[in-house]
Design a protein around this motif. Structure first.
Motif, PDB file in Angstrom:
ATOM      1  N   HIS A 178       0.823  -1.210   0.000  1.00 38.07           N
ATOM      2  CA  HIS A 178       0.000   0.000   0.000  1.00 38.07           C
ATOM      3  C   HIS A 178       0.859   1.264   0.000  1.00 38.07           C
ATOM      4  O   HIS A 178       0.423   2.308  -0.510  1.00 38.07           O
ATOM      5  N   ARG A 179       2.060   1.183   0.560  1.00 41.71           N
ATOM      6  CA  ARG A 179       2.937   2.361   0.537  1.00 41.71           C
ATOM      7  C   ARG A 179       3.391   2.698  -0.877  1.00 41.71           C
ATOM      8  O   ARG A 179       3.804   3.823  -1.149  1.00 41.71           O
ATOM      9  N   ALA A 180       3.310   1.723  -1.762  1.00 38.09           N
ATOM     10  CA  ALA A 180       3.707   1.967  -3.154  1.00 38.09           C
ATOM     11  C   ALA A 180       2.620   2.686  -3.943  1.00 38.09           C
ATOM     12  O   ALA A 180       2.869   3.142  -5.068  1.00 38.09           O
ATOM     13  N   HIS A 181       1.424   2.811  -3.382  1.00 35.46           N
ATOM     14  CA  HIS A 181       0.320   3.479  -4.068  1.00 35.46           C
ATOM     15  C   HIS A 181       0.342   4.974  -3.761  1.00 35.46           C
ATOM     16  O   HIS A 181       0.619   5.378  -2.633  1.00 35.46           O
ATOM     17  N   ALA A 182      -0.006   5.764  -4.718  1.00 38.80           N
ATOM     18  CA  ALA A 182      -0.039   7.210  -4.513  1.00 38.80           C
ATOM     19  C   ALA A 182      -1.238   7.625  -3.670  1.00 38.80           C
ATOM     20  O   ALA A 182      -1.183   8.611  -2.923  1.00 38.80           O
ATOM     21  N   GLU A 183      -2.345   6.877  -3.773  1.00 38.29           N
ATOM     22  CA  GLU A 183      -3.571   7.236  -3.072  1.00 38.29           C
ATOM     23  C   GLU A 183      -3.784   6.323  -1.871  1.00 38.29           C
ATOM     24  O   GLU A 183      -3.589   5.109  -1.952  1.00 38.29           O
ATOM     25  N   VAL A 184      -4.190   6.917  -0.754  1.00 36.09           N
ATOM     26  CA  VAL A 184      -4.492   6.135   0.444  1.00 36.09           C
ATOM     27  C   VAL A 184      -5.868   5.499   0.283  1.00 36.09           C
ATOM     28  O   VAL A 184      -6.867   6.192   0.045  1.00 36.09           O
ATOM     29  N   GLY A 185      -5.922   4.180   0.389  1.00 29.46           N
ATOM     30  CA  GLY A 185      -7.193   3.480   0.229  1.00 29.46           C
ATOM     31  C   GLY A 185      -7.239   2.255   1.114  1.00 29.46           C
ATOM     32  O   GLY A 185      -6.414   2.063   2.002  1.00 29.46           O
ATOM     33  N   GLY A 186      -8.219   1.418   0.850  1.00 32.23           N
ATOM     34  CA  GLY A 186      -8.394   0.214   1.664  1.00 32.23           C
ATOM     35  C   GLY A 186      -9.388   0.443   2.781  1.00 32.23           C
ATOM     36  O   GLY A 186     -10.099   1.461   2.816  1.00 32.23           O
ATOM     37  N   THR A 187      -9.442  -0.493   3.710  1.00 30.02           N
ATOM     38  CA  THR A 187     -10.395  -0.460   4.828  1.00 30.02           C
ATOM     39  C   THR A 187      -9.657  -0.544   6.156  1.00 30.02           C
ATOM     40  O   THR A 187      -8.750  -1.355   6.316  1.00 30.02           O
ATOM     41  N   VAL A 188     -10.042   0.301   7.090  1.00 32.12           N
ATOM     42  CA  VAL A 188      -9.521   0.250   8.456  1.00 32.12           C
ATOM     43  C   VAL A 188     -10.705   0.023   9.389  1.00 32.12           C
ATOM     44  O   VAL A 188     -11.654   0.818   9.414  1.00 32.12           O
ATOM     45  N   ARG A 189     -10.648  -1.066  10.151  1.00 30.79           N
ATOM     46  CA  ARG A 189     -11.702  -1.370  11.127  1.00 30.79           C
ATOM     47  C   ARG A 189     -11.269  -0.869  12.497  1.00 30.79           C
ATOM     48  O   ARG A 189     -10.189  -1.219  12.987  1.00 30.79           O
ATOM     49  N   VAL A 190     -12.121  -0.042  13.109  1.00 31.16           N
ATOM     50  CA  VAL A 190     -11.781   0.639  14.361  1.00 31.16           C
ATOM     51  C   VAL A 190     -12.744   0.219  15.466  1.00 31.16           C
ATOM     52  O   VAL A 190     -13.972   0.268  15.284  1.00 31.16           O
ATOM     53  N   ALA A 191     -12.207  -0.180  16.604  1.00 29.27           N
ATOM     54  CA  ALA A 191     -12.991  -0.413  17.818  1.00 29.27           C
ATOM     55  C   ALA A 191     -12.832   0.806  18.718  1.00 29.27           C
ATOM     56  O   ALA A 191     -11.710   1.274  18.935  1.00 29.27           O
ATOM     57  N   VAL A 192     -13.931   1.329  19.250  1.00 29.84           N
ATOM     58  CA  VAL A 192     -13.854   2.574  20.018  1.00 29.84           C
ATOM     59  C   VAL A 192     -14.909   2.560  21.117  1.00 29.84           C
ATOM     60  O   VAL A 192     -16.023   2.066  20.911  1.00 29.84           O
ATOM     61  N   PHE A 193     -14.556   3.075  22.292  1.00 28.33           N
ATOM     62  CA  PHE A 193     -15.529   3.156  23.374  1.00 28.33           C
ATOM     63  C   PHE A 193     -16.364   4.420  23.232  1.00 28.33           C
ATOM     64  O   PHE A 193     -16.020   5.341  22.485  1.00 28.33           O
TER      65      PHE A 193
END
Length: 313
Positions: A84-99
């Motif tokens: 992913h660091r080789a891509h110019a655009e930030v993409g993908g999915t980030v799953r976040v747990a939060v209180f």
């Protein structure tokens, strides 16, 4: 050749303890998990599982595989981050747990900022109690957790999780405004004065409840806990309507106007809010973008004169 997906199931079984827990976490049926583990055992050519009564135990061969699988999973995550660091655009999915309080105080603005700056990035968010969120991030159910730590009450440590401080916020005693509740509420000027009043606390097992009980006991009394709920907004409403008192962290008041009175505590205690992610995902652009946005929002909260301050790294 050992199948990586089946190795992952064995690793999950070691982490979660039962086939049922693995099935629930991965949205499979228990029978499907058992079938895949039986196939892995045949591929390995040695016993991996043994039943003792109703308990399924891992053999020494299975433990050796689990250690190697952990390294394989970490290596795959490092490889994905590099890709992913080789891509110019930030993409993908980030799953976040939060209180809850961090969700309300931080996440709406963070999600809006990420939507504007990284439109190809997808953030999925689930409200989770901090200790459960830490464990689920370690077991790869989430990519990032926003968790909390109360004074003298250490949050659980999981190997391979990288912690970064986010904010610290003061903890104070929340009381109804004068005239809203019974007269005894109006006479409170310090924690010990609340000894005879009704309290609302989070359920048993929550770090906030453990800390609140210890604070009350140190002040010389056992609180009269009449109400229990994990919903901090319910704590606020019970206080505002003159029904209870509670110990509240400052982040709960960020961006909100509260109809309550706040009393400082001795020694000015503070809660620490932090993020944690697997160290093997370090440098993943999507994860970095989410953490950066969280830190930016934390700085804005501090500069806005709220009840929180940015934690030193």
């Amino acid at each position: 050749m050992l199948e990586m997906k089946r190795l992952r199931l064995l690793w999950e079984l070691d982490s979660r303890g039962t086939v049922a827990a693995v099935a629930e976490a991965l949205n499979y049926s228990p029978s499907a998990i058992s079938q895949q583990l039986a196939l892995l055992e045949r591929e390995a050519g040695v016993p991996l599982l043994r039943r003792t009564g109703r308990t399924l135990e891992l053999t020494p061969a299975a433990q050796a595989l689990i250690g190697e699988t952990h390294e394989l999973l970490a290596g795959l995550e490092r490889a994905e981050a590099a890709l992913h660091r080789a891509h110019a655009e930030v993409g993908g999915t980030v799953r976040v747990a939060v209180f809850q309080t961090a969700l309300l105080a931080l996440m709406p603005q963070v999600l809006r900022r990420l939507r504007d700056t990284h439109p190809s990035l997808r953030v999925e968010m689930v409200q989770h109690e901090p200790e459960a969120g830490l464990e689920e991030t370690w077991t790869r159910g989430f990519d990032l957790v926003i968790a909390e730590q109360y004074p003298g009450h250490a949050a659980p440590r999981f190997p391979g999780l990288d912690r970064q401080p986010l904010v610290t916020d003061r903890i104070r005693l929340g009381l109804p405004l004068p005239g809203v509740g019974v007269a005894a509420f109006d006479d409170v000027e310090r924690l010990a004065d609340a000894a005879a009043l009704p309290w609302v606390l989070e359920p048993e097992g929550a770090a906030s409840r453990h800390w609140a009980l210890q604070a009350c006991r140190s002040a010389g009394f056992e609180p009269d806990v009449r109400y229990e709920t994990a919903d901090m907004q319910a704590h606020v409403r019970l206080i505002e309507t003159g029904n209870a008192v509670a110990l509240l962290p400052g982040l709960l008041h960020a961006g909100a106007s509260r109809a309550m009175r706040l009393v400082d505590l001795a020694d000015d205690p503070e809660r620490t809010v932090f993020t944690a992610a697997r160290a093997s995902a370090h440098g993943h652009p999507a994860l970095t973008a989410v953490r950066d946005a969280l830190r930016e929002e934390a700085v804005l909260l501090e500069s806005g004169g709220g009840h929180s301050r940015t934690a030193a790294p």
